[in-house]
Design a protein around this motif. Structure first.
Motif, PDB file in Angstrom:
ATOM      1  N   HIS A  28      26.535  78.849  21.632  1.00 27.79           N
ATOM      2  CA  HIS A  28      26.141  77.437  21.703  1.00 27.79           C
ATOM      3  C   HIS A  28      24.631  77.322  21.945  1.00 27.79           C
ATOM      4  CE1 HIS A  28      27.095  73.167  23.459  1.00 27.79           C
ATOM      5  NE2 HIS A  28      26.244  73.139  22.450  1.00 27.79           N
ATOM      6  N   GLU A  29      24.083  78.164  22.797  1.00 33.96           N
ATOM      7  CA  GLU A  29      22.639  78.154  23.049  1.00 33.96           C
ATOM      8  C   GLU A  29      21.863  78.467  21.774  1.00 33.96           C
ATOM      9  OE1 GLU A  29      21.899  80.865  26.193  1.00 33.96           O
ATOM     10  OE2 GLU A  29      22.915  79.662  27.732  1.00 33.96           O
ATOM     11  N   GLN A  30      22.350  79.442  21.003  1.00 36.61           N
ATOM     12  CA  GLN A  30      21.682  79.777  19.745  1.00 36.61           C
ATOM     13  C   GLN A  30      21.774  78.612  18.752  1.00 36.61           C
ATOM     14  OE1 GLN A  30      23.042  83.560  18.183  1.00 36.61           O
ATOM     15  NE2 GLN A  30      23.171  84.446  20.227  1.00 36.61           N
ATOM     16  N   ILE A  31      22.900  77.917  18.779  1.00 33.83           N
ATOM     17  CA  ILE A  31      23.063  76.759  17.890  1.00 33.83           C
ATOM     18  C   ILE A  31      22.046  75.682  18.233  1.00 33.83           C
ATOM     19  CG2 ILE A  31      24.619  74.849  17.335  1.00 33.83           C
ATOM     20  CD1 ILE A  31      26.939  76.873  17.615  1.00 33.83           C
ATOM     21  N   ILE A  32      21.835  75.443  19.514  1.00 32.68           N
ATOM     22  CA  ILE A  32      20.849  74.436  19.940  1.00 32.68           C
ATOM     23  C   ILE A  32      19.456  74.849  19.495  1.00 32.68           C
ATOM     24  CG2 ILE A  32      19.766  73.365  21.951  1.00 32.68           C
ATOM     25  CD1 ILE A  32      22.510  73.591  23.361  1.00 32.68           C
ATOM     26  N   GLN A  33      19.121  76.130  19.679  1.00 32.10           N
ATOM     27  CA  GLN A  33      17.796  76.629  19.282  1.00 32.10           C
ATOM     28  C   GLN A  33      17.571  76.511  17.771  1.00 32.10           C
ATOM     29  OE1 GLN A  33      17.663  80.630  20.824  1.00 32.10           O
ATOM     30  NE2 GLN A  33      17.632  79.959  22.969  1.00 32.10           N
ATOM     31  N   SER A  34      18.631  76.701  17.002  1.00 29.14           N
ATOM     32  CA  SER A  34      18.497  76.639  15.540  1.00 29.14           C
ATOM     33  C   SER A  34      18.505  75.209  15.000  1.00 29.14           C
ATOM     34  CB  SER A  34      19.629  77.424  14.883  1.00 29.14           C
ATOM     35  OG  SER A  34      20.880  76.781  15.099  1.00 29.14           O
ATOM     36  N   GLY A  35      18.837  74.236  15.857  1.00 26.74           N
ATOM     37  CA  GLY A  35      18.877  72.845  15.427  1.00 26.74           C
ATOM     38  C   GLY A  35      20.135  72.463  14.678  1.00 26.74           C
ATOM     39  N   CYS A  36      21.185  73.268  14.809  1.00 25.38           N
ATOM     40  CA  CYS A  36      22.422  73.018  14.061  1.00 25.38           C
ATOM     41  C   CYS A  36      23.464  72.250  14.858  1.00 25.38           C
ATOM     42  CB  CYS A  36      23.041  74.344  13.601  1.00 25.38           C
ATOM     43  SG  CYS A  36      22.079  75.205  12.344  1.00 25.38           S
ATOM     44  N   GLU A  37      23.150  71.881  16.102  1.00 30.91           N
ATOM     45  CA  GLU A  37      24.168  71.220  16.925  1.00 30.91           C
ATOM     46  C   GLU A  37      24.558  69.862  16.350  1.00 30.91           C
ATOM     47  OE1 GLU A  37      25.107  70.537  21.675  1.00 30.91           O
ATOM     48  OE2 GLU A  37      23.098  70.127  20.921  1.00 30.91           O
ATOM     49  N   ALA A  38      23.603  69.230  15.639  1.00 32.52           N
ATOM     50  CA  ALA A  38      23.889  67.910  15.072  1.00 32.52           C
ATOM     51  C   ALA A  38      24.808  67.983  13.858  1.00 32.52           C
ATOM     52  CB  ALA A  38      22.579  67.220  14.677  1.00 32.52           C
ATOM     53  N   ASP A  39      25.014  69.181  13.307  1.00 27.38           N
ATOM     54  CA  ASP A  39      25.910  69.321  12.161  1.00 27.38           C
ATOM     55  C   ASP A  39      27.332  68.964  12.590  1.00 27.38           C
ATOM     56  OD1 ASP A  39      26.173  70.797   9.280  1.00 27.38           O
ATOM     57  OD2 ASP A  39      27.911  71.239  10.532  1.00 27.38           O
ATOM     58  N   ALA A  40      27.993  68.118  11.786  1.00 29.17           N
ATOM     59  CA  ALA A  40      29.317  67.612  12.155  1.00 29.17           C
ATOM     60  C   ALA A  40      30.342  68.727  12.287  1.00 29.17           C
ATOM     61  CB  ALA A  40      29.781  66.584  11.130  1.00 29.17           C
ATOM     62  N   PHE A  41      30.332  69.678  11.349  1.00 27.12           N
ATOM     63  CA  PHE A  41      31.325  70.758  11.393  1.00 27.12           C
ATOM     64  C   PHE A  41      31.074  71.714  12.561  1.00 27.12           C
ATOM     65  CE2 PHE A  41      31.308  69.398   6.942  1.00 27.12           C
ATOM     66  CZ  PHE A  41      32.653  69.116   6.778  1.00 27.12           C
ATOM     67  N   VAL A  42      29.809  71.965  12.854  1.00 28.34           N
ATOM     68  CA  VAL A  42      29.479  72.804  14.013  1.00 28.34           C
ATOM     69  C   VAL A  42      29.932  72.107  15.292  1.00 28.34           C
ATOM     70  CG1 VAL A  42      27.606  73.836  15.341  1.00 28.34           C
ATOM     71  CG2 VAL A  42      27.562  73.956  12.838  1.00 28.34           C
TER      72      VAL A  42
END
Length: 637
Positions: free
Chosen positions: A419-433
């Motif tokens: 989850h931390e890596q997802i936040i760093q990559s900017g992908c948290e806003a992706d609906a499927f993620v």
């Protein structure tokens, strides 16, 4: 001789300066007039690049008309004026007078000019050309052109086609259809390119009736036998869901290109007719049509199934891929990985992955998803770490696969690191993620984190709402699930079949019998959703858990669809909890009958007989299992 050589070189140079679009739009001859050492050489350049010469001696000899580089015909009188009276200015002015005498005889190309060399106006019959920015234009021309009422000069079919292509490429299919209607109202005759573009728009809109109307116009225009128009018709019918029309048009085509083949193959796959699609691919090769990489991708997707025969079909397609030399193609390699993983052969998937000369984020993700699909979550996480070590940036789909691996392993700490890596990559806003994060936290027992992720999502659709609902159901929060459902409805979100599966499951887990029965009844009466077998399975589980075993059995008998193994397993589990061995034995036998090759089916019967102390019957079940040579998958791990 020197003049003839220069003429040939000049012809080729002139043709090479013309863009492809200009050569297609102006298939007439290019004429130019070359003068040197007392000779006039009139040359014409055809679309194939050949030069034809008429050699005339003397500057004024002969009555045949000549033509200048501006594309204007000269009679003998005009040639005389060219030599004695500012010739080109005179001709251009007369050409403009011809234009204003009847503008309806000219095409207006201004809206779609590719470059300055392309004419602003072209005569419909003679193909004479005029440029507004020409140095030879009289002063009165610009003002008079500006004063022409709109629509006085019709746009050329090329200009209309260019606008149609722009709309179709942008996905503005309704605008494309409106433009086609306007084109016909203005009397412009469509060509084959026009029909191809409009068929693409019909396919995008899935407008079957409009597509059939266009088809009728194509027949009247005589373009139906054109291979590209025919392929577009097949594509339109396939995308509009009319395989009968698509197949009829495919068989009517005098020649079929690779696009027509892959369209009809994809259509059969889309309809669930994988075997027919594979047979068509073999027929295509027998007719001498070489498959392209896209067809292999389509065929491999057709084989990506848990059906036992699918793996052998996939291996046959793989052999064809090897023979064609396409195995190194990264997209085909990725499709092979996906096919083998979905067929349950993760070893073959890894073998393909290892042999690939290069890897990108898509191939890495396919292998990670393959491991997750086959229940190897730990290997999926290890491969993800290797992917990062090699500097490959993860995509949102990669993160979805890794989160699913964490959920299957109930690895909450690892999930939080991801989850931390997802936040760093900017992908948290992706609906499927976001939905995968909710699912991971719920399966790992942290419903608070799941709710926090849901609240941080920028927008909520039916998928995100349903994912949170599934989290509550999984966590055993039946009341919270119902409250969440009410909020979902108040937000104006349209519910779907998956929403009710989670709702009924939540009611089942906490014994909310009345609420579950009310929700099931409201599916059809309020939300116009027809129950699937999964909904019936949830209802059997709900009735069984509450001790209403006979009601659950009667419910199965009244089902409009054939009950599957999940339905009978739900009844079996309820019978085991409430000690009804007789009904449980019947349910277990139904499971064995539906899945005779599955070891878990025999385990149900063994459990029933062991609990009842019927050891001889248990031994008989084990003997049947040995006779079929069925072993538990855990024995191979």
């Amino acid at each position: 001789m020197r003049g003839e050589l220069l003429t040939r070189v000049g012809c080729r140079s002139l043709l090479s300066l013309c863009s492809k679009r200009e050569r297609e739009f102006q298939p007439y001859f290019f004429f130019f007039f070359v003068r040197f050492s007392g000779s006039d050489v009139k040359s014409r350049v055809t679309g194939s690049g050949q030069c034809h010469r008429d050699l005339r001696r003397g500057a004024g000899g002969g009555e045949q008309p000549a033509m200048t580089a501006t594309g204007c015909f000269f009679s003998a009188e005009h040639q005389h004026n060219l030599l004695h009276k500012s010739g080109q200015e005179y001709v251009v002015e007369n050409l403009w007078r011809k234009f204003f005498s009847d503008p309806l005889q000219w095409w207006d190309n201004r809206s779609e000019k590719g470059n300055q060399k392309y004419p602003d106006f072209t005569h419909k019959k003679t193909q004479e050309a005029l440029w507004l920015d020409g140095n030879l234009n009289p002063a009165w021309v610009t003002a008079k052109v500006a004063a022409l009422p709109p629509g006085t000069v019709q746009s050329s079919v090329f200009s209309w086609n260019t606008k149609l292509a722009r709309y179709v490429k942008a996905g503005q299919y309704k605008k494309a259809m409106e433009l086609f209607q306007q084109m016909q109202q203005e009397g412009v005759t469509p060509d084959r390119i026009t029909f191809i573009r409009v068929l693409n728009a019909c396919a995008g809109l899935q407008a079957l009736e409009e597509g059939r109307h266009i088809h009728a116009q194509i027949k009247q225009s005589g373009f139906e036998s054109n291979v590209y128009v025919g392929s577009s018709l097949v594509d339109m019918y396939v995308k509009c869901g009319s395989m009968e029309d698509a197949w009829r048009e495919f068989n009517r085509m005098p020649t079929r290109d690779v696009f027509a083949w892959k369209t009809i193959i994809w259509g059969h796959i889309r309809c669930g007719q994988q075997q027919r699609a594979l047979a068509l691919s073999q027929q295509m090769q027998q007719e001498g049509v070489e498959p392209d990489p896209f067809i292999f991708v389509v065929l491999l997707n057709a084989c990506a199934s848990s059906v036992p025969a699918a793996l052998e079909e996939g291996r046959r397609v793989h052999e064809t891929v090897i023979q064609s030399g396409c195995e190194s193609n990264i997209y085909i390699g990725t499709s092979l990985i996906d096919m083998y993983a979905k067929c349950g052969s993760i070893e073959d998937a890894w073998r393909v992955f290892s042999r690939m000369p290069t890897h990108n984020a898509v191939s890495w993700t396919a292998m990670i998803l393959g491991y997750v699909k086959c229940g190897h979550g730990q290997k999926a996480l290890a491969l993800f770490q290797q992917m990062q070590h090699e500097g490959i940036e993860a995509t949102p789909v990669t993160f979805v696969g890794v989160l699913n691996a964490c959920a299957s392993l109930v690895a909450l700490d690892e999930g939080r690191r991801v989850h931390e890596q997802i936040i760093q990559s900017g992908c948290e806003a992706d609906a499927f993620v976001g939905c995968s994060l909710i699912d991971m936290y719920a399966k790992c027992g942290s419903i608070e984190d799941a709710w926090a992720v849901f609240n941080r999502m920028p927008t909520h659709d039916v998928v995100s709402w349903t994912s949170m609902l599934g989290g509550y159901a999984m966590y055993g929060c039946g009341r919270e699930a119902l409250e969440h459902f009410e909020q979902m409805c108040q937000a104006g979100i349209e519910v779907n079949k998956v929403t009710f599966i989670h709702l009924l499951s939540a009611c089942s887990h906490v014994g909310l019998l009345d609420e579950g029965l009310h929700l099931f009844e409201s599916m059809g009466s309020v939300y116009s959703i027809s129950p699937m077998v999964d909904h019936y399975s949830c209802m059997v589980d709900l009735l069984g858990r509450s001790g209403n075993l006979h009601k659950a059995e009667d419910f199965i008998k009244t089902m409009p669809c054939e009950p599957d193994a999940a339905v009978w397993k739900a009844l079996f589990n309820a019978c085991r909890v409430h000690g009804n061995m007789e009904m449980g034995e019947c349910a277990a036998k139904k499971v064995v009958k539906l899945h005779p090759e599955n070891a878990a089916s025999y385990l149900l019967l063994s459990t029933i007989y062991a609990a009842a102390g019927k050891w001889d019957l248990k031994a008989n079940v084990q003997w049947q299992r040995m006779q079929r040579d069925i072993r538990d998958k855990d024995e191979f791990r």
